[in-house]
Design an enzyme around this catalytic site. Sequence first.
Site, PDB file in Angstrom:
ATOM      1  N   GLU A  73      -4.746  30.677   4.157  1.00 15.65           N
ATOM      2  CA  GLU A  73      -6.022  30.976   4.811  1.00 15.65           C
ATOM      3  C   GLU A  73      -6.512  29.847   5.710  1.00 15.65           C
ATOM      4  O   GLU A  73      -7.311  30.080   6.612  1.00 15.65           O
ATOM      5  CB  GLU A  73      -7.090  31.375   3.792  1.00 15.65           C
ATOM      6  CG  GLU A  73      -7.652  30.270   2.958  1.00 15.65           C
ATOM      7  CD  GLU A  73      -8.755  30.751   2.031  1.00 15.65           C
ATOM      8  OE1 GLU A  73      -9.683  29.965   1.795  1.00 15.65           O
ATOM      9  OE2 GLU A  73      -8.697  31.899   1.550  1.00 15.65           O
ATOM     10  N   GLU A 111      -4.379  28.026   7.592  1.00 17.39           N
ATOM     11  CA  GLU A 111      -3.226  27.749   8.447  1.00 17.39           C
ATOM     12  C   GLU A 111      -3.321  28.598   9.718  1.00 17.39           C
ATOM     13  O   GLU A 111      -3.402  29.812   9.653  1.00 17.39           O
ATOM     14  CB  GLU A 111      -1.950  28.087   7.662  1.00 17.39           C
ATOM     15  CG  GLU A 111      -0.680  27.586   8.243  1.00 17.39           C
ATOM     16  CD  GLU A 111       0.472  27.739   7.257  1.00 17.39           C
ATOM     17  OE1 GLU A 111       1.324  26.857   7.264  1.00 17.39           O
ATOM     18  OE2 GLU A 111       0.517  28.725   6.487  1.00 17.39           O
ATOM     19  N   ALA A 116       7.657  24.308   8.165  1.00 15.93           N
ATOM     20  CA  ALA A 116       7.749  23.307   7.098  1.00 15.93           C
ATOM     21  C   ALA A 116       6.558  23.452   6.164  1.00 15.93           C
ATOM     22  O   ALA A 116       5.584  24.125   6.491  1.00 15.93           O
ATOM     23  CB  ALA A 116       7.770  21.904   7.700  1.00 15.93           C
ATOM     24  N   GLU A 173       5.363  31.262   7.253  1.00 12.96           N
ATOM     25  CA  GLU A 173       4.979  30.810   8.586  1.00 12.96           C
ATOM     26  C   GLU A 173       5.507  31.676   9.718  1.00 12.96           C
ATOM     27  O   GLU A 173       4.863  31.798  10.751  1.00 12.96           O
ATOM     28  CB  GLU A 173       5.403  29.352   8.797  1.00 12.96           C
ATOM     29  CG  GLU A 173       4.615  28.395   7.934  1.00 12.96           C
ATOM     30  CD  GLU A 173       4.830  26.946   8.281  1.00 12.96           C
ATOM     31  OE1 GLU A 173       5.587  26.625   9.237  1.00 12.96           O
ATOM     32  OE2 GLU A 173       4.233  26.103   7.578  1.00 12.96           O
ATOM     33  N   GLY A 196       8.285   3.031   4.383  1.00 16.30           N
ATOM     34  CA  GLY A 196       7.567   1.775   4.230  1.00 16.30           C
ATOM     35  C   GLY A 196       6.253   1.926   3.489  1.00 16.30           C
ATOM     36  O   GLY A 196       5.719   0.953   2.955  1.00 16.30           O
ATOM     37  N   GLU A 245       0.875  -1.172   0.000  1.00 16.34           N
ATOM     38  CA  GLU A 245       0.000   0.000   0.000  1.00 16.34           C
ATOM     39  C   GLU A 245       0.910   1.218   0.000  1.00 16.34           C
ATOM     40  O   GLU A 245       1.747   1.370   0.890  1.00 16.34           O
ATOM     41  CB  GLU A 245      -0.917  -0.020   1.218  1.00 16.34           C
ATOM     42  CG  GLU A 245      -1.870  -1.200   1.198  1.00 16.34           C
ATOM     43  CD  GLU A 245      -2.690  -1.335   2.475  1.00 16.34           C
ATOM     44  OE1 GLU A 245      -2.312  -0.730   3.510  1.00 16.34           O
ATOM     45  OE2 GLU A 245      -3.690  -2.066   2.441  1.00 16.34           O
ATOM     46  N   ARG A 287      -2.596  19.319  14.800  1.00 13.44           N
ATOM     47  CA  ARG A 287      -2.463  18.297  13.767  1.00 13.44           C
ATOM     48  C   ARG A 287      -3.664  17.359  13.870  1.00 13.44           C
ATOM     49  O   ARG A 287      -3.744  16.506  14.756  1.00 13.44           O
ATOM     50  CB  ARG A 287      -1.145  17.534  13.908  1.00 13.44           C
ATOM     51  CG  ARG A 287       0.075  18.379  13.597  1.00 13.44           C
ATOM     52  CD  ARG A 287       0.007  18.945  12.203  1.00 13.44           C
ATOM     53  NE  ARG A 287       1.294  19.483  11.766  1.00 13.44           N
ATOM     54  CZ  ARG A 287       1.513  19.953  10.568  1.00 13.44           C
ATOM     55  NH1 ARG A 287       0.532  19.979   9.672  1.00 13.44           N
ATOM     56  NH2 ARG A 287       2.694  20.429  10.240  1.00 13.44           N
TER      57      ARG A 287
END
Length: 182
Positions: free
Chosen positions: A141, A143, A79, A99, A118, A41, A67
């Site tokens: 917008e 963030e 990032a 940022e 993986g 996958e 998150r």
Amino acid sequence: MNQTADLTEKTLSREEKYQGSFLSLHVDQVQLPNGRTSFREVVEHVDGVAILALDDRNNVLTVTQYRYVIGKTLLEIPAGKLEPGEDPVAGALRELKEETGAVPDTFLPMGVTLPSPGCLSERLYLFLAKGLHMESQQLDEDEFLNVERIPFNEMVHRVMDGEIEDSKTIAAVLKAKVLLNL
């Protein structure tokens, strides 16, 4: 005596499962080195950049953001995703300014990390920024984040104590520790 074996897996078939704006998912049937078959996958994800930015007092510019995937806020270095065909240096400078508002005098590559090879294709380019000049943030917008300055040595301790869980931040802090001998 050990011989070097060919560990390559050969793709036999592919089934596309999902296509999004910055990632896709497919399931491949592969032939293993021993001749048997298995399934992989694979999440194809655009490449990204991450920047450890140090001010003149050796404080790291960090961002804290929620998150959704893991259901909590994380302390991270700035990032973001690269645009199609975008040079990693240009993308990293763009993300740092968006940022945090920081524009560096010195910008050094610290290598590439594979966040989860993986199942994920993403390459994450790491950079070190120094000689920061502060301008205004230009957040997307959708963030929402808080910027904080944390002493570099405190960041190292937070990484080693397990308080910082974000892999790009861990890798960048430890690479910078060795590179700068701080």
